[in-house]
Write a protein that holds these residues in place. Structure first.
Motif, PDB file in Angstrom:
ATOM      1  N   ALA A 163      23.816 -50.370  14.181  1.00  0.00           N
ATOM      2  CA  ALA A 163      24.472 -49.053  14.189  1.00  0.00           C
ATOM      3  C   ALA A 163      23.883 -48.184  13.082  1.00  0.00           C
ATOM      4  CB  ALA A 163      25.973 -49.213  13.996  1.00  0.00           C
ATOM      5  N   ALA A 164      23.686 -48.800  11.909  1.00  0.00           N
ATOM      6  CA  ALA A 164      23.108 -48.045  10.798  1.00  0.00           C
ATOM      7  C   ALA A 164      21.673 -47.619  11.130  1.00  0.00           C
ATOM      8  CB  ALA A 164      23.131 -48.893   9.526  1.00  0.00           C
ATOM      9  N   LEU A 165      20.972 -48.443  11.873  1.00  0.00           N
ATOM     10  CA  LEU A 165      19.600 -48.079  12.270  1.00  0.00           C
ATOM     11  C   LEU A 165      19.613 -46.844  13.192  1.00  0.00           C
ATOM     12  CD1 LEU A 165      16.582 -48.776  12.172  1.00  0.00           C
ATOM     13  CD2 LEU A 165      16.967 -50.420  14.037  1.00  0.00           C
ATOM     14  N   ILE A 166      20.636 -46.732  14.009  1.00  0.00           N
ATOM     15  CA  ILE A 166      20.762 -45.531  14.850  1.00  0.00           C
ATOM     16  C   ILE A 166      21.009 -44.305  13.963  1.00  0.00           C
ATOM     17  CG2 ILE A 166      22.263 -44.391  16.544  1.00  0.00           C
ATOM     18  CD1 ILE A 166      22.519 -47.154  17.940  1.00  0.00           C
ATOM     19  N   SER A 167      21.834 -44.487  12.951  1.00  0.00           N
ATOM     20  CA  SER A 167      22.085 -43.376  12.023  1.00  0.00           C
ATOM     21  C   SER A 167      20.797 -42.985  11.291  1.00  0.00           C
ATOM     22  CB  SER A 167      23.173 -43.771  11.026  1.00  0.00           C
ATOM     23  OG  SER A 167      23.344 -42.751  10.074  1.00  0.00           O
ATOM     24  N   LEU A 168      20.037 -43.991  10.835  1.00  0.00           N
ATOM     25  CA  LEU A 168      18.749 -43.709  10.180  1.00  0.00           C
ATOM     26  C   LEU A 168      17.830 -42.934  11.128  1.00  0.00           C
ATOM     27  CD1 LEU A 168      16.855 -44.250   7.687  1.00  0.00           C
ATOM     28  CD2 LEU A 168      16.066 -46.287   8.905  1.00  0.00           C
ATOM     29  N   THR A 169      17.829 -43.355  12.381  1.00  0.00           N
ATOM     30  CA  THR A 169      16.999 -42.688  13.393  1.00  0.00           C
ATOM     31  C   THR A 169      17.345 -41.201  13.486  1.00  0.00           C
ATOM     32  OG1 THR A 169      16.912 -44.741  14.675  1.00  0.00           O
ATOM     33  CG2 THR A 169      16.447 -42.693  15.871  1.00  0.00           C
ATOM     34  N   LYS A 170      18.637 -40.915  13.560  1.00  0.00           N
ATOM     35  CA  LYS A 170      19.058 -39.517  13.729  1.00  0.00           C
ATOM     36  C   LYS A 170      18.784 -38.707  12.458  1.00  0.00           C
ATOM     37  CE  LYS A 170      22.336 -40.565  17.360  1.00  0.00           C
ATOM     38  NZ  LYS A 170      23.720 -40.582  17.837  1.00  0.00           N
ATOM     39  N   SER A 171      18.990 -39.342  11.301  1.00  0.00           N
ATOM     40  CA  SER A 171      18.714 -38.629  10.043  1.00  0.00           C
ATOM     41  C   SER A 171      17.239 -38.256   9.950  1.00  0.00           C
ATOM     42  CB  SER A 171      19.087 -39.504   8.840  1.00  0.00           C
ATOM     43  OG  SER A 171      20.468 -39.770   8.825  1.00  0.00           O
ATOM     44  N   LEU A 172      16.371 -39.234  10.245  1.00  0.00           N
ATOM     45  CA  LEU A 172      14.924 -38.962  10.109  1.00  0.00           C
ATOM     46  C   LEU A 172      14.453 -37.987  11.182  1.00  0.00           C
ATOM     47  CD1 LEU A 172      13.438 -42.442   9.087  1.00  0.00           C
ATOM     48  CD2 LEU A 172      14.378 -40.622   7.661  1.00  0.00           C
ATOM     49  N   ALA A 173      15.047 -38.065  12.354  1.00  0.00           N
ATOM     50  CA  ALA A 173      14.692 -37.100  13.408  1.00  0.00           C
ATOM     51  C   ALA A 173      14.984 -35.689  12.924  1.00  0.00           C
ATOM     52  CB  ALA A 173      15.469 -37.413  14.688  1.00  0.00           C
ATOM     53  N   ARG A 174      16.140 -35.534  12.266  1.00  0.00           N
ATOM     54  CA  ARG A 174      16.509 -34.199  11.778  1.00  0.00           C
ATOM     55  C   ARG A 174      15.625 -33.794  10.604  1.00  0.00           C
ATOM     56  NH1 ARG A 174      22.942 -34.142  11.146  1.00  0.00           N
ATOM     57  NH2 ARG A 174      22.432 -32.068  10.405  1.00  0.00           N
ATOM     58  N   LEU A 175      15.362 -34.758   9.703  1.00  0.00           N
ATOM     59  CA  LEU A 175      14.596 -34.426   8.502  1.00  0.00           C
ATOM     60  C   LEU A 175      13.154 -34.024   8.816  1.00  0.00           C
ATOM     61  CD1 LEU A 175      15.644 -37.164   5.901  1.00  0.00           C
ATOM     62  CD2 LEU A 175      15.700 -34.678   5.534  1.00  0.00           C
ATOM     63  N   TYR A 176      12.535 -34.692   9.795  1.00  0.00           N
ATOM     64  CA  TYR A 176      11.083 -34.544   9.945  1.00  0.00           C
ATOM     65  C   TYR A 176      10.632 -33.899  11.250  1.00  0.00           C
ATOM     66  CZ  TYR A 176      11.220 -37.185   5.697  1.00  0.00           C
ATOM     67  OH  TYR A 176      11.491 -37.569   4.407  1.00  0.00           O
TER      68      TYR A 176
END
Ligand SMILES: NC(=O)c1ccc[n+]([C@@H]2O[C@H](COP(=O)([O-])OP(=O)(O)OC[C@H]3O[C@@H](n4cnc5c(N)ncnc54)[C@H](OP(=O)(O)O)[C@@H]3O)[C@@H](O)[C@H]2O)c1
Length: 255
Positions: A163-176
């Motif tokens: 679940a945290a990996l999904i959150s990381l995915t969305k954060s990095l998608a937004r950041l980069y």
């Protein structure tokens, strides 16, 4: 043979067997140069690399322990040195231990989070300059799990890490996104690999086949096709997404 990834270099963690090997093979078949990350499975990784290069494809085995920052940095550097750049990162390495919640050893909790979350974090951070240089060809693909979306009663730390990996995915998608790269996750259902064989009893497998709407256990190739879709030009306008490849479990079977 397809060349839709010609000129791209990829690094796949935990690619000596199972889903990672399937993804590495598929990306190489599509024309990418592929670094096959392995921790203990040197033989598997080297055999796969030899298999691919024997058919004229571009691949090499690269040692990679995802929880070790120095190892991560060395693997990224080896990939860039071998192939002249790095465009696609697939965070595939994973660890699952099925233990009753009441019995979970905190050390095992930490190890699960380390492999499934710290590892992708370290790799994403290490590839960043190269993916920024790759512009609109830059891709991060994180292999999560249906447990990351629905929770998991039999492997709670695994589900939490995914679940945290999904959150990381969305954060990095937004950041980069502004740098052109896409960051997505794939959430496999039950896929026939050593990990599945180690934790799923034959009775549970039979029940799963009955419960999954498509009435089949998935294959590493099913995840590899999804990864190729996200890695290639086909995925250019998809970011921050979690792609379910699970035989339809998310539409409501009883698993
Ligand atoms: N199979 C399924 O049903 C299923 C379902 C949902 C999601 N997934 C996910 O799909 C991914 C691949 O799973 P799989 O079924 O192919 O599992 P697998 O056959 O057990 O392979 C796991 C791979 O991860 C590697 N790994 C573990 N710890 C590592 C570390 N610290 N550093 C580098 N590599 C490490 C393993 O290498 P070592 O031998 O060195 O440990 C192995 O190469 C995982 O992220 C898993 O969570 C699988």
């Amino acid at each position: 043979m397809s060349t839709i990834l010609a000129g791209s270099a990829a690094l796949v963690s935990g690619a000596d067997r199972g889903i990672g090997a399937g993804i590495a093979r598929r990306l190489a078949e599509a024309g990418a140069s592929v670094a096959i990350g392995y921790r203990r499975g040197r033989d598997g990784a080297e055999t796969l690399a030899a298999d691919l290069t024997a058919t004229g494809l571009s691949a090499r085995a690269v040692p990679l322990d995802v929880v070790d920052r120095a190892s991560v940095q060395a693997a990224v550097a080896a990939t860039v040195e071998a192939f002249g750049g790095l465009h696609i990162l697939v965070n595939n390495a994973g660890y699952l231990n099925r233990v009753d919640f009441a019995e979970i050893d905190p050390e095992d909790w930490d190890h699960t989070l380390a492999v499934n979350l710290r590892g992708p974090f370290l790799l994403c951070q290490a590839v960043l300059p190269h993916l920024k240089a790759a512009g609109r060809r830059g891709r991060i693909i994180n292999i999560s799990s249906m447990g990351g979306q629905f929770g998991g009663t039999k492997a709670v730390p695994y589900a939490a890490s995914k679940a945290a990996l999904i959150s990381l995915t969305k954060s990095l998608a937004r950041l980069y996104a502004g740098d052109g790269m896409t960051v997505n996750a794939i959430a496999p259902g039950l896929i026939r690999t050593e990990m599945m064989a180690a934790v799923v009893t034959p009775e549970e497998e039979a029940q799963a086949i009955a419960d999954v709407p498509l009435h089949e256990i998935g294959l590493p190739g099913d995840i590899a096709e999804a990864a190729l879709y996200l890695a290639a030009e086909s995925g250019r306008y998809v970011t921050g997404h979690v792609l379910n490849v699970n035989g339809g479990i998310h539409i409501g079977a009883g698993m």
